[in-house]
Design a protein around this motif. Structure first.
Motif, PDB file in Angstrom:
ATOM      1  N   PHE A 153      27.506  45.636  38.629  1.00  0.00           N
ATOM      2  CA  PHE A 153      28.945  45.535  38.815  1.00  0.00           C
ATOM      3  C   PHE A 153      29.548  45.328  37.428  1.00  0.00           C
ATOM      4  N   PRO A 154      30.817  45.582  37.240  1.00  0.00           N
ATOM      5  CA  PRO A 154      31.405  45.335  35.929  1.00  0.00           C
ATOM      6  C   PRO A 154      31.107  43.914  35.447  1.00  0.00           C
ATOM      7  N   SER A 161      30.947  41.059  47.902  1.00  0.00           N
ATOM      8  CA  SER A 161      31.990  40.414  48.710  1.00  0.00           C
ATOM      9  C   SER A 161      33.285  40.230  47.931  1.00  0.00           C
ATOM     10  N   GLN A 162      33.209  40.317  46.612  1.00  0.00           N
ATOM     11  CA  GLN A 162      34.403  40.179  45.775  1.00  0.00           C
ATOM     12  C   GLN A 162      34.826  41.517  45.168  1.00  0.00           C
ATOM     13  N   GLU A 163      34.459  42.595  45.838  1.00  0.00           N
ATOM     14  CA  GLU A 163      34.692  43.920  45.279  1.00  0.00           C
ATOM     15  C   GLU A 163      36.167  44.197  45.011  1.00  0.00           C
ATOM     16  N   ALA A 164      37.045  43.750  45.902  1.00  0.00           N
ATOM     17  CA  ALA A 164      38.476  44.023  45.724  1.00  0.00           C
ATOM     18  C   ALA A 164      38.996  43.378  44.440  1.00  0.00           C
ATOM     19  N   VAL A 173      40.426  43.866  38.590  1.00  0.00           N
ATOM     20  CA  VAL A 173      40.234  43.416  37.211  1.00  0.00           C
ATOM     21  C   VAL A 173      39.810  44.588  36.332  1.00  0.00           C
ATOM     22  N   GLU A 174      38.881  45.397  36.825  1.00  0.00           N
ATOM     23  CA  GLU A 174      38.385  46.529  36.051  1.00  0.00           C
ATOM     24  C   GLU A 174      39.511  47.520  35.740  1.00  0.00           C
ATOM     25  N   LYS A 175      40.354  47.779  36.717  1.00  0.00           N
ATOM     26  CA  LYS A 175      41.423  48.765  36.556  1.00  0.00           C
ATOM     27  C   LYS A 175      42.539  48.264  35.653  1.00  0.00           C
TER      28      LYS A 175
END
Length: 275
Positions: A98-99, A170-173, A178-180
């Motif tokens: 993940f990032p 579970s914290q993907e949203a 944050v990434e975007k």
């Protein structure tokens, strides 16, 4: 009747796995190949071809020998030295689950395995073809090597990997937002407003699932992006500061030194020759 073989959870992880090669090349060094207490921000693969080198840490001194392939995980700290000469093919890479979370996070020591000259010749042959097929062959071989290293170490950290994947998924949203919108100006209140959730709940749940505070996570990604730009581009410090939305180079340097203890210009210079 349709039957799902890979769960959506693992499908997301599979689609996220992407080897990012930062640098690679053939290297021949002498006694000047000496770097003290290096902490890399990327994983290193060393195919030792000839000569020898050493890795040293507080637990001992370990030889780098011909016919051996070494994986030195990111964040581990070693002194690199050569008594005479060393020849190697190296690959510096990242493989984020993940990032901000690399596949080899949590692996605290280097790993090694044997390789044959024929194998390295085949690997380099894929690169030297200069074709899409050659690149795919190279990627396939490199992916399998990484799989073998993961098998070596996962007997010690299988539950860690499982918990990491579950927690971050579970914290993907939050992670995608944050990434975007990654920027020095990004605030937790902005993320909470986007999710239409209370500020304290967003912070609490993120820490519960990932074991890192959300502000610390944003800073980690910001620092990683800054390092990536310093190591892979020739942009000036001011240009990088502007891209990351710092008010000026001074404040960017102050942020950088808070975590690295050295300014970004010196960081770039130190890593230029750390092959």
């Amino acid at each position: 009747m349709k039957k799902t073989i890979i769960s959506l959870h693992l499908t997301d992880v599979f689609n996220q796995l992407n080897i990012q090669i930062l640098e690679n090349g053939l290297f021949r060094g002498d006694r000047s190949w000496f770097y003290n207490d290096v902490i890399s921000d990327f994983n290193r693969l060393y195919f030792i071809i000839d000569g020898r080198g050493f890795l040293e840490d507080k637990t001992g001194k370990y030889p780098l020998l011909p016919g051996k392939l070494y994986l030195i995980p990111a964040v581990t700290q070693y002194t690199y030295r050569c008594p005479d000469f060393v020849e190697k093919f190296y690959i510096h890479f990242q493989l984020p689950l993940f990032p901000g979370k690399d596949l080899f996070d949590g692996v605290e020591t280097f790993l090694s395995m044997d390789y044959s000259p024929e194998f390295l010749e085949k690997l380099l042959g894929g690169l030297n073809q200069g074709s899409l097929c050659g690149l795919l062959a190279f990627k396939s071989t490199l992916t399998d090597l990484i799989r073998q290293f993961l098998q070596i170490c996962e007997q010690d950290i299988p539950s860690y990997l499982s918990q990491t994947i579950t927690g971050y998924h579970s914290q993907e949203a939050v992670i995608r937002y944050v990434e975007k919108h990654l920027s020095n100006r990004l605030k937790i209140s902005e993320i909470a407003a986007f999710l239409n959730r209370p500020y304290h709940e967003v912070s609490r749940d993120f820490f519960r699932d990932t074991r890192i505070g959300l502000k610390a996570y944003i800073d980690r990604l910001l620092l990683q992006k800054a390092k990536y730009l310093l190591l892979t581009t020739d942009r000036t410090i001011s240009e990088i500061a502007e891209e990351l939305n710092f008010s000026d180079a001074y404040y960017f340097s102050r942020f950088f030194k808070k975590f690295e203890t050295i300014p970004p210009k010196e960081y770039r210079k130190r890593h230029e020759d750390h092959s």
